[in-house]
Design an enzyme around this catalytic site. Sequence first.
Site, PDB file in Angstrom:
ATOM      1  N   GLN A 190       0.852  -1.191   0.000  1.00 48.23           N
ATOM      2  CA  GLN A 190       0.000   0.000   0.000  1.00 48.23           C
ATOM      3  C   GLN A 190       0.889   1.244   0.000  1.00 48.23           C
ATOM      4  O   GLN A 190       1.764   1.374   0.846  1.00 48.23           O
ATOM      5  CB  GLN A 190      -0.904  -0.001   1.232  1.00 48.23           C
ATOM      6  CG  GLN A 190      -1.944  -1.112   1.237  1.00 48.23           C
ATOM      7  CD  GLN A 190      -3.068  -0.869   0.246  1.00 48.23           C
ATOM      8  OE1 GLN A 190      -3.277   0.245  -0.225  1.00 48.23           O
ATOM      9  NE2 GLN A 190      -3.794  -1.926  -0.084  1.00 48.23           N
ATOM     10  N   CYS A 324      -9.692   0.132  -5.901  1.00 48.52           N
ATOM     11  CA  CYS A 324      -8.816   1.247  -6.276  1.00 48.52           C
ATOM     12  C   CYS A 324      -9.323   1.898  -7.563  1.00 48.52           C
ATOM     13  O   CYS A 324      -8.664   2.763  -8.125  1.00 48.52           O
ATOM     14  CB  CYS A 324      -7.370   0.780  -6.445  1.00 48.52           C
ATOM     15  SG  CYS A 324      -7.160  -0.508  -7.673  1.00 48.52           S
ATOM     16  N   GLU A 358      -9.864   5.682  -3.866  1.00 41.27           N
ATOM     17  CA  GLU A 358      -9.944   4.326  -3.312  1.00 41.27           C
ATOM     18  C   GLU A 358     -11.211   4.311  -2.465  1.00 41.27           C
ATOM     19  O   GLU A 358     -11.517   5.290  -1.782  1.00 41.27           O
ATOM     20  CB  GLU A 358      -8.718   4.042  -2.446  1.00 41.27           C
ATOM     21  CG  GLU A 358      -8.601   2.613  -1.979  1.00 41.27           C
ATOM     22  CD  GLU A 358      -7.394   1.889  -2.570  1.00 41.27           C
ATOM     23  OE1 GLU A 358      -7.195   0.732  -2.202  1.00 41.27           O
ATOM     24  OE2 GLU A 358      -6.672   2.481  -3.392  1.00 41.27           O
TER      25      GLU A 358
END
Length: 366
Positions: A190, A324, A358
Amino acid sequence: MTPEHLPTEQYEAQLAEKVVRLQSMMAPFSDLVPEVFRSPVSHYRMRAEFRIWHDGDDLYHIIFDQQTKSRIRVDSFPAASELINQLMTAMIAGVRNNPVLRHKLFQIDYLTTLSNQAVVSLLYHKKLDDEWRQEAEALRDALRAQNLNVHLIGRATKTKIELDQDYIDERLPVAGKEMIYRQVENSFTQPNAAMNIQMLEWALDVTKGSKGDLLELYCGNGNFSLALARNFDRVLATEIAKPSVAAAQYNIAANHIDNVQIIRMAAEEFTQAMNGVREFNRLQGIDLKSYQCETIFVDPPRSGLDSETEKMVQAYPCILYISCNPETLCKNLETLSQTHKVERLALFDQFPYTHHMECGVLLTAK
């Protein structure tokens, strides 16, 4: 926005625009107002990649303008962690006057953690030899003498030289518990660590009081499955990339978690195994039928879920979907909303000052 200037004064406005846009996209499926999770306004990216431009005796980091494709010199990068900014200056200073390290160097990749560790990869259009290793070790030692906790890697065609190791260990506080995550160079992690903490805590909150087991597809290094393990009896997770599976296994042990099982296979293969279409040697010793998975967690690539996986996830009473790319999420929801209802909706500002969003949805069977 330029690489060396973030329009921090516009942060609130750009976030508000994303909230409106997400609500509009989600309108056919839900009238929920998104729960909004803000990013730090600067120094939020934990990884960055730069091409290296050679200009006479000088050399420097560059990126390319997405529209014009023109070169932009980058000496500092406020979107990236403070450690990346320190390393950018130190790496150029260490390489600029070293013919062995600078010759045919075309890219530098940085990966850092909130725990202040770094892996820096130097990419070359040449063979790397013992002389390169010696010079790289001297550079590494000089960086460490500046209190930079860094590991260096050299890459060239079919070559990877690790001076020490190709990973770093991140430590994240997640809902009152420190989680350790091994992050491997050149594997997915991430990018925004502060946002990752908020995503994990939101996922924990929406699955509070869950019954039975959890199934996760595309688990990476176990980022979500390990944090969510405390809310479920057992967790079964799939991942296809070998380095990510190895990191996930390490993370299970490092966090003293005993109810997570990782399987190395693609989501499509796992669907076949669950449906009894095919048997896989990799599943020997794992009794799929013993799992009572009431919840499925998916965090798919930008392309979203394929139609087979869509059908598979509809069989679960509870679907937790981190996306995403809200456009492919909405495409998937055209199918999923036939059987499930959106109960929670969140916007995570993972990529401030960009168009990207996101988001997370919790769906329950109608």
